[in-house]
Design a protein around this motif. Structure first.
Motif, PDB file in Angstrom:
ATOM      1  N   MET A  60       0.832  -1.214   0.000  1.00 46.75           N
ATOM      2  CA  MET A  60       0.000   0.000   0.000  1.00 46.75           C
ATOM      3  C   MET A  60       0.859   1.253   0.000  1.00 46.75           C
ATOM      4  N   ILE A  61       1.970   1.236   0.741  1.00 46.55           N
ATOM      5  CA  ILE A  61       2.858   2.391   0.807  1.00 46.55           C
ATOM      6  C   ILE A  61       3.470   2.683  -0.547  1.00 46.55           C
ATOM      7  N   ASN A  62       3.845   1.630  -1.275  1.00 48.86           N
ATOM      8  CA  ASN A  62       4.418   1.840  -2.604  1.00 48.86           C
ATOM      9  C   ASN A  62       3.412   2.478  -3.547  1.00 48.86           C
ATOM     10  N   ILE A  63       2.135   2.088  -3.407  1.00 48.06           N
ATOM     11  CA  ILE A  63       1.101   2.710  -4.235  1.00 48.06           C
ATOM     12  C   ILE A  63       0.992   4.190  -3.901  1.00 48.06           C
ATOM     13  N   LEU A  64       1.021   4.523  -2.601  1.00 44.09           N
ATOM     14  CA  LEU A  64       0.908   5.914  -2.194  1.00 44.09           C
ATOM     15  C   LEU A  64       2.070   6.743  -2.708  1.00 44.09           C
ATOM     16  N   ASP A  65       3.247   6.141  -2.824  1.00 42.42           N
ATOM     17  CA  ASP A  65       4.410   6.881  -3.301  1.00 42.42           C
ATOM     18  C   ASP A  65       4.207   7.421  -4.702  1.00 42.42           C
ATOM     19  N   ASN A  66       3.337   6.821  -5.474  1.00 40.41           N
ATOM     20  CA  ASN A  66       3.114   7.239  -6.854  1.00 40.41           C
ATOM     21  C   ASN A  66       1.944   8.193  -6.993  1.00 40.41           C
ATOM     22  N   LYS A  67       1.407   8.665  -5.893  1.00 38.47           N
ATOM     23  CA  LYS A  67       0.229   9.526  -5.941  1.00 38.47           C
ATOM     24  C   LYS A  67       0.552  10.981  -5.669  1.00 38.47           C
ATOM     25  N   GLY A  68       1.766  11.384  -5.847  1.00 39.83           N
ATOM     26  CA  GLY A  68       2.129  12.791  -5.690  1.00 39.83           C
ATOM     27  C   GLY A  68       2.177  13.260  -4.261  1.00 39.83           C
ATOM     28  N   LEU A  69       2.376  12.337  -3.314  1.00 43.46           N
ATOM     29  CA  LEU A  69       2.486  12.750  -1.919  1.00 43.46           C
ATOM     30  C   LEU A  69       3.825  13.423  -1.685  1.00 43.46           C
ATOM     31  N   HIS A  70       3.782  14.428  -0.834  1.00 42.66           N
ATOM     32  CA  HIS A  70       5.019  15.144  -0.504  1.00 42.66           C
ATOM     33  C   HIS A  70       4.950  15.566   0.956  1.00 42.66           C
ATOM     34  N   PRO A  71       6.037  15.399   1.711  1.00 44.19           N
ATOM     35  CA  PRO A  71       6.004  15.746   3.139  1.00 44.19           C
ATOM     36  C   PRO A  71       5.559  17.176   3.415  1.00 44.19           C
ATOM     37  N   GLU A  72       5.957  18.110   2.565  1.00 44.44           N
ATOM     38  CA  GLU A  72       5.571  19.505   2.798  1.00 44.44           C
ATOM     39  C   GLU A  72       4.067  19.694   2.612  1.00 44.44           C
ATOM     40  N   LEU A  73       3.492  18.981   1.635  1.00 45.76           N
ATOM     41  CA  LEU A  73       2.049  19.091   1.407  1.00 45.76           C
ATOM     42  C   LEU A  73       1.263  18.447   2.549  1.00 45.76           C
ATOM     43  N   THR A  74       1.710  17.268   3.008  1.00 43.96           N
ATOM     44  CA  THR A  74       1.021  16.637   4.140  1.00 43.96           C
ATOM     45  C   THR A  74       1.144  17.489   5.395  1.00 43.96           C
ATOM     46  N   HIS A  75       2.281  18.153   5.543  1.00 44.88           N
ATOM     47  CA  HIS A  75       2.480  19.040   6.696  1.00 44.88           C
ATOM     48  C   HIS A  75       1.517  20.219   6.629  1.00 44.88           C
ATOM     49  N   ASN A  76       1.342  20.797   5.442  1.00 44.21           N
ATOM     50  CA  ASN A  76       0.425  21.925   5.292  1.00 44.21           C
ATOM     51  C   ASN A  76      -1.015  21.519   5.579  1.00 44.21           C
ATOM     52  N   VAL A  77      -1.421  20.315   5.109  1.00 45.31           N
ATOM     53  CA  VAL A  77      -2.770  19.820   5.390  1.00 45.31           C
ATOM     54  C   VAL A  77      -2.939  19.591   6.891  1.00 45.31           C
ATOM     55  N   ALA A  78      -1.910  19.020   7.523  1.00 41.42           N
ATOM     56  CA  ALA A  78      -1.990  18.736   8.960  1.00 41.42           C
ATOM     57  C   ALA A  78      -2.117  20.017   9.782  1.00 41.42           C
TER      58      ALA A  78
ATOM     59  N   LEU B 262      -8.127  19.300   1.773  1.00 42.66           N
ATOM     60  CA  LEU B 262      -7.520  17.974   1.618  1.00 42.66           C
ATOM     61  C   LEU B 262      -6.863  17.721   0.265  1.00 42.66           C
ATOM     62  N   SER B 263      -7.116  18.557  -0.744  1.00 41.50           N
ATOM     63  CA  SER B 263      -6.581  18.258  -2.082  1.00 41.50           C
ATOM     64  C   SER B 263      -5.056  18.174  -2.145  1.00 41.50           C
ATOM     65  N   PRO B 264      -4.288  18.873  -1.267  1.00 43.17           N
ATOM     66  CA  PRO B 264      -2.833  18.652  -1.322  1.00 43.17           C
ATOM     67  C   PRO B 264      -2.434  17.194  -1.085  1.00 43.17           C
ATOM     68  N   VAL B 265      -3.234  16.460  -0.297  1.00 39.02           N
ATOM     69  CA  VAL B 265      -2.998  15.018  -0.107  1.00 39.02           C
ATOM     70  C   VAL B 265      -4.076  14.307  -0.918  1.00 39.02           C
ATOM     71  N   LEU B 266      -3.797  14.054  -2.165  1.00 44.08           N
ATOM     72  CA  LEU B 266      -4.814  13.627  -3.121  1.00 44.08           C
ATOM     73  C   LEU B 266      -5.553  12.353  -2.720  1.00 44.08           C
ATOM     74  N   PRO B 267      -4.881  11.284  -2.270  1.00 41.79           N
ATOM     75  CA  PRO B 267      -5.624  10.074  -1.879  1.00 41.79           C
ATOM     76  C   PRO B 267      -6.625  10.346  -0.756  1.00 41.79           C
ATOM     77  N   ALA B 268      -6.232  11.180   0.211  1.00 38.12           N
ATOM     78  CA  ALA B 268      -7.147  11.523   1.305  1.00 38.12           C
ATOM     79  C   ALA B 268      -8.355  12.281   0.777  1.00 38.12           C
ATOM     80  N   TYR B 269      -8.108  13.173  -0.155  1.00 38.39           N
ATOM     81  CA  TYR B 269      -9.192  13.981  -0.711  1.00 38.39           C
ATOM     82  C   TYR B 269     -10.179  13.113  -1.490  1.00 38.39           C
ATOM     83  N   ILE B 270      -9.667  12.261  -2.391  1.00 36.85           N
ATOM     84  CA  ILE B 270     -10.539  11.446  -3.239  1.00 36.85           C
ATOM     85  C   ILE B 270     -11.381  10.483  -2.402  1.00 36.85           C
ATOM     86  N   THR B 271     -10.738   9.775  -1.468  1.00 39.31           N
ATOM     87  CA  THR B 271     -11.485   8.816  -0.652  1.00 39.31           C
ATOM     88  C   THR B 271     -12.486   9.520   0.267  1.00 39.31           C
ATOM     89  N   HIS B 272     -12.144  10.718   0.741  1.00 42.01           N
ATOM     90  CA  HIS B 272     -13.059  11.487   1.592  1.00 42.01           C
ATOM     91  C   HIS B 272     -14.304  11.893   0.806  1.00 42.01           C
TER      92      HIS B 272
END
Length: 449
Positions: free
Chosen positions: A1-19, A132-142
């Motif tokens: 699952m983590i490898n799949i997430l790596d290909n979804k444009g996740l970035h630590p700075e974006l997750t930090h901004n969402v958090a 949530l759009s900066p973290v795309l998987p979270a946004y889509i599933t939400h």
């Protein structure tokens, strides 16, 4: 699952901004839960509604907790990946829980209550675009969690509690709900790409800046090393040239050759010193000795030092002293260096019989202006933008006057380090007016910082 997430444009700075904004989103969700509870309280069985509320509160707190965990990470690692995955799961479950409220409204509530819940779900899914759009998987599933139960409720609506009068209209609204879901997901994907591009550009610029600074430091170190190495043989060459000059056995022609070697050597040493000066400034190693400077006394000293040069070029050098003494905080040695450079330029590039006027004036209690005006050849309009360009002598490279083309650049940098600026006006065949402006408040700010 983590490898799949790596290909979804996740970035630590974006997750930090969402958090960082997650607590606001959770607060809005809890407010929505309370609002839905009030709407459904009179129609939905209390045991079902109470269970739903408790689960939603637990899921919201879980999302809040995972958001705080994400705040710790600004770099990608396995712990960050795990926390991001758990945050995505939490937002998905919260979205699904909100969507279930639409199903409860469909089966237990009135048309008006269904309408309120429908509008609320549209608002929740639309609001997620920004949060949530900066973290795309979270946004889509939400959004899927919110909208799919809502759409299914429309397609499976009971006839006696239908929000609309006809079954066909219900299906049409359901189709519009699907289209709305597709549109906002697409909007979130576009916004996510914008966020990701901005972070990538920011990081690329930071990397380029670091590389440029490293290259600049390496260049300054190289220049400094080479310049020091050049000084030793130059001193030896000039030393032997001086011995030739005092050698009585040499004829006048050979002594003249020796004098030319001395002149060329002095010119090269001046260039080496100026290059070393620039490398110090660029490396941030220039040390200033700030103290109160008597400007009247400094200008008189500069005038005396420049009188020989003015006489040689048949130029009248005049100092117009103010009626009162003016003192100002500055580095006396560096300010003197700047003044001598500006005055020597005004003399060297003047006309025979021309004039150079020096004056100083107070612009305010904290600002002074030093003027150097000449009646020389002036600077052509098309070359004035290149006055402060290194090694550019503005077409005088083949002239009689020696120069390196970096004196003004050094002067500008020295003044900038003391909170000052150089400005000028020039008219071809009329003359030039260079002036220095110094502001003592610069040192007050420097002390505060």
């Amino acid at each position: 699952m983590i490898n799949i997430l790596d290909n979804k444009g996740l970035h630590p700075e974006l997750t930090h901004n969402v958090a960082r904004n997650n607590n606001i989103a959770v607060f809005a969700t809890i407010c929505g839960i309370i609002f839905i509870f009030q709407i459904l309280f009179s129609t939905v069985p209390l045991s079902i509604l109470g269970t739903w509320v408790c689960l939603m509160i637990i899921l919201s707190l879980f999302r809040l907790f995972m958001g705080y965990k994400l705040l710790r990470f600004k770099n990608a690692n396995r712990e960050w990946q795990h926390s991001t995955l758990m945050f995505i799961i939490s937002t998905s479950l919260v979205g699904l829980g909100l969507g279930i409220s639409a199903v409860l409204a469909e089966y237990y509530s009135t048309v008006q209550e269904q309408l309120f819940i429908f509008a609320l779900m549209i608002g929740f899914s639309g609001g997620a675009v920004a949060t949530l759009s900066p973290v795309l998987p979270a946004y889509i599933t939400h959004v899927f969690g919110i909208m799919i139960p809502q759409v299914l409720a429309l397609f499976l609506a009971r006839d006696d509690s239908s929000l609309f009068d006809s079954e066909d209209l219900e299906r049409l609204i359901g189709i519009l709900g699907v289209l709305y879901m597709i549109v906002i997901i697409r909007a979130g994907m576009i916004l996510h790409k914008t966020f990701l591009d901005s972070v990538t550009l920011k990081n690329d610029l930071a990397t380029a800046r670091d590389l440029a600074e490293a290259a600049n430091q390496a260049k300054s170190k190289f220049i400094s090393s080479v310049s020091h190495e050049l000084r030793t043989p130059m001193h030896a060459i000039m030393g032997y040239s001086q011995l030739f000059e005092i050698d009585d056995e040499l004829d006048e022609e050979k002594k003249e050759y020796s004098r030319q070697i001395m002149l060329a050597g002095n010119h090269l040493l001046t260039l080496i010193d100026q290059i070393l000066e620039i490398s110090k400034i660029e490396a941030g190693k220039l040390k200033l000795n700030i103290a109160e400077v008597n400007l009247n006394e400094l200008l008189r000293e500069c005038e005396r030092l420049m009188q020989t040069l003015a006489t040689k070029h048949q130029v009248l050098l005049t100092l117009n002293e103010p009626n009162q003494e003016i003192s100002f905080p500055s580095d006396r040695l560096r300010l003197k260096q700047v003044m001598l450079n500006l005055i020597s330029n005004a003399i060297k590039y003047n006309k025979t019989g021309g004039t150079v006027d020096i004056s100083v004036e107070s612009l305010s209690n904290r600002m002074i202006k030093i003027n150097i005006m000449d009646t020389g050849h002036g600077i052509p309009q098309d070359m004035q933008s290149e006055v402060f360009v290194s090694f550019n002598r503005l077409g005088k490279e083949s002239g009689e006057q020696e120069g390196t083309g970096i004196g003004l650049v050094i002067s500008q940098e020295l003044l900038a380090s003391m909170g000052g600026i150089i400005k000028f006006k020039s008219e071809e065949n009329v003359g030039s007016h260079f002036w220095i402006e110094l502001d003592s408040s610069f040192f007050d700010e420097a002390e505060k910082n």
